[in-house]
Each structure stands twice: as structure tokens, then as C-alpha cells.
Design an enzyme around this catalytic site. Structure first.
Site, short mmCIF file in Angstrom:
data_model
loop_
_atom_site.label_atom_id
_atom_site.label_comp_id
_atom_site.label_asym_id
_atom_site.label_seq_id
_atom_site.Cartn_x
_atom_site.Cartn_y
_atom_site.Cartn_z
N CYS A 142 0.84 -1.19 0.00
CA CYS A 142 0.00 0.00 0.00
C CYS A 142 0.88 1.25 0.00
O CYS A 142 1.98 1.24 -0.57
CB CYS A 142 -0.97 -0.02 1.17
SG CYS A 142 -2.32 1.18 1.00
N ASP A 211 -3.10 0.77 10.52
CA ASP A 211 -4.33 1.57 10.68
C ASP A 211 -4.83 1.46 12.11
O ASP A 211 -5.32 2.44 12.67
CB ASP A 211 -5.39 1.11 9.69
CG ASP A 211 -5.01 1.52 8.27
OD1 ASP A 211 -5.43 2.60 7.83
OD2 ASP A 211 -4.25 0.78 7.63
P1 RI2 Z 1 0.37 6.04 7.11
C1 RI2 Z 1 -3.53 3.22 4.75
O1 RI2 Z 1 -4.91 3.05 4.69
C2 RI2 Z 1 -2.77 1.92 4.58
O2 RI2 Z 1 -3.43 0.81 5.14
C3 RI2 Z 1 -1.49 2.26 5.30
O3 RI2 Z 1 -0.74 1.11 5.67
C4 RI2 Z 1 -2.03 3.00 6.50
O4 RI2 Z 1 -3.11 3.79 6.00
C5 RI2 Z 1 -1.04 3.85 7.24
O5 RI2 Z 1 -0.65 4.97 6.49
P2 RI2 Z 1 -5.82 3.83 3.58
O6 RI2 Z 1 -6.21 5.17 4.17
O7 RI2 Z 1 -0.30 6.70 8.27
O8 RI2 Z 1 -5.04 3.95 2.30
O9 RI2 Z 1 1.60 5.29 7.53
O10 RI2 Z 1 -7.05 2.96 3.38
O11 RI2 Z 1 0.63 7.00 5.95
#
Ligand code: RI2
Length: 323
Positions: A142, A211
Site C-alpha cells: 500500500c 491503521d
Molecule cells: P500512514 C492506509 O490506509 C494503509 O493501510 C497504510 O498502511 C495506513 O493507511 C497507514 O498509512 P488507507 O487510508 O499513516 O489507504 O503510515 O485505506 O501513511
């Protein structure tokens, strides 16, 4: 932004035309850390822009905004904790606080949360970079700013590293990751999600984001994370999650209790082309059991999954009832 475009989704920092809650819901604002900061900032703006003289009315506006923000996405506890960090200031202000006092408390709490959140990523960068050796090949999933920070720091320190990024269907945040890495000058390779087991024998470390981190050390992160953890375990590759401690929560004793967001199937396939009697499901997150995680890299150092509960109690005390 749609997930099935050929190009990577573009994530604007400040979408102009929708509320912050709507931008979080539609993933114009995404990433567990960013949604928390944007939510805190949004509450700060509600306070800043209130021109009336009724503390009760200002509080109602703040609680309404909190409700809208909390309803935007259910899984990432960072959002809840960003809102909580600000709304605690309202609750602590007591009955007699006037509008100028409330406004100042809320705006200050939002600023402090955002500052600490960014500072935490800098600490994670330093600690995580210490785990990366010259010549390492790192797999990530991701687009996690917290997971990329140590990688970029290790590169800055002169370590020769290479990063493999999963595409992360359906939103393809892997494209954001390779762009982030390219901007930082880190050699990066994009792979499709189903190439994870093919690439793993060549990988030295897996770094993912977070998350939600449950009291027992279970991790909720982008769908597919648990498969990577399983493959990493099979091949004895350390699997670490980079997580600011406001992604820890006493709200969920284990991953079984975490609400897993399911999004519209149009993110996966055009419903018009679906054959009769076929269903599609689009879960956004999955749970990686604590036993598959080599450690959480946090602003407080590396925390073993078995120590997450103690760490939560140190920071949040008995606050679990108000999350
Ligand atoms: P940072 C994202 O969720 C991903 O799951 C990623 O690992 C997590 O947030 C943490 O992101 P989404 O909002 O806070 O894309 O490390 O569904 O940037």
C-alpha cells in the site's frame, strides 16, 4: 479520484470542494496518519471560524463535526484518536469555559496533535533506519508514510537499498509508493499483489504501516497485509509494522473486534459487466495476528506485539471507555 484509472490515484492535501469528512470517506484524503491530522485540523477550523458568543453552540458544532468525521471511515483508530485528542480539550474545559477559551483550547489541541504526529514519523524514520542494512531489499505494501520514512532515511544515510512495492489493488496505492520512493531517489520496483510469494525469497525485510493496533498486538492494515506476513513467516523474513502510538488502541482487545470497512464494488469492477448471480466483495483491511509481527517501530522505539497492551495503558490509562 477513481481506483481503476490507469494512472495512480492522486491524493490532494487540501481538497477544496468537499467537507473533510467527505474527502476522508471518498479517499481523497487517505493514509491513517493523514486522516487523523486532517480531522484534528478540521475541528480546529470549526473553532477558529466560530464568530458567535455561545459556548454551547460552539460545542454543538464541534460534536457534530466529530460525529461526521468518525462516521467517515470505520477501521483506522488513528481517526478516532485524532478526534479524541482535540475533543478531550473540550471535555476538560468544563462547563464555565467561554468561547475565546474554548476556541484557544481546541486550536491548540489540534496543533499539538498534528505536530506530535509528524514528529512521531521522524522518530520512526530514525529507529527504523537502524534496522535496515546496506544492501537490503525491502518489501512494502500500500502507501504508508510511516513505513516509507525509515526506508528513505536509510537511503539518505547512504545505505544501498532496493524497495519492492505491491500494487495494492483496487486503489493502486503502490503507484503512490513508487512515486514517493522515486522522488527520494530510492530504487523501487512495482509488483502486482499476487507476485508477493514469488519475490519473497529475495527480500530481507518487510515494512508495512498500521491503521489500528489492538491491545493484544494484532494489526489491522490494508487488505493483503496478512498474506504478506504469512509468506514472510514461511520464509523467515522479519515483518515489521511502522506505527505511531496513536494507532494503538485499548478499544479492541484483538483483531476480531475491529470493524473492517467494505467499500463499493465499483472500486473493483464495473457492476454493469457482472454476470447474473455473481457477488463482489471489497474489504479494505485485514487482520495480521500478533504472532506474525516481528515488532512495531514506533516513536517510542521498537515495541514487541506482546508489549502493546502495557504501552497502551501507559499512554491512555483507563481512557478506553471514551474512544
Ligand atoms: P500512514 C492506509 O490506509 C494503509 O493501510 C497504510 O498502511 C495506513 O493507511 C497507514 O498509512 P488507507 O487510508 O499513516 O489507504 O503510515 O485505506 O501513511
Amino acid at each position: 479520484m477513481t481506483p481503476n484509472n490507469e494512472k495512480a490515484p492522486n491524493v490532494p492535501e487540501n481538497p477544496e470542494d468537499v467537507s473533510v469528512a467527505d474527502a476522508i470517506r471518498s479517499m481523497q484524503i487517505r493514509g491513517a496518519g493523514l486522516i487523523a491530522r486532517k480531522a484534528a485540523e478540521s475541528l480546529g477550523r470549526v473553532a477558529e471560524s466560530y464568530l458567535g458568543d455561545s459556548p454551547a453552540e460552539l460545542k454543538k458544532r464541534l460534536y457534530d463535526e466529530s460525529d461526521a468525521l468518525l462516521a467517515a471511515r470505520p477501521t483506522a483508530v488513528s481517526l478516532r484518536n485524532g478526534v479524541f485528542a482535540v475533543m478531550k480539550a473540550v471535555d476538560d474545559a468544563g462547563e464555565n469555559a467561554d468561547v475565546p477559551a474554548l476556541r484557544a483550547l481546541v486550536m491548540n489541541a489540534a496543533d499539538v496533535f498534528c505536530h506530535n504526529s509528524k514528529q512521531a514519523v521522524s522518530e520512526i524514520a530514525r529507529t527504523g533506519a537502524g534496522l535496515i542494512k546496506d544492501g537490503d531489499r525491502i518489501l512494502t505494501h500500500c502507501n504508508s508514510k510511516a513505513a516509507l520514512a525509515p526506508i528513505i532515511e536509510a537511503h539518505r544515510q547512504g545505505k544501498k537499498i532496493e524497495v519492492f512495492a505491491t500494487e495494492s489493488r483496487p486503489w493502486r496505492q503502490g503507484y503512490l509508493t513508487i512515486k514517493d520512493l522515486s522522488d527520494a531517489g530510492v530504487p523501487a520496483t512495482l509488483i502486482i499483489d499476487s507476485a508477493a510469494r514469488w519475490i519473497m525469497p529475495t527480500i530481507d525485510l518487510v515494512f508495512v504501516g498500521a491503521d489500528t493496533v489492538c491491545e493484544n498486538g494484532d494489526l489491522a492494515n490494508k487488505i493483503g497485509t496478512s498474506q504478506l506476513a504469512l509468506i514472510a513467516r514461511e520464509m523467515n523474513v522479519p515483518f515489521r509494522s511502522c506505527a505511531e502510538t496513536y494507532k494503538f488502541t485499548p478499544r479492541y482487545a484483538s483483531g476480531n473486534e475491529v470493524p473492517i470497512e467494505e467499500r463499493d464494488i465499483s472500486e473493483v469492477i464495473d457492476p454493469a459487466v457482472l454476470p447474473a448471480n455473481v457477488r463482489v466483495r471489497n474489504p479494505v483491511f485485514d487482520i495480521t495476528p500478533a504472532e506474525y509481527i516481528s515488532g512495531y517501530i514506533t516513536e517510542d522505539g521498537i515495541i514487541e506485539p506482546s508489549r502493546v497492551g502495557a504501552s497502551i495503558r501507559r499512554w491512555f490509562g483507563d481512557a478506553s471507555s471514551i474512544y
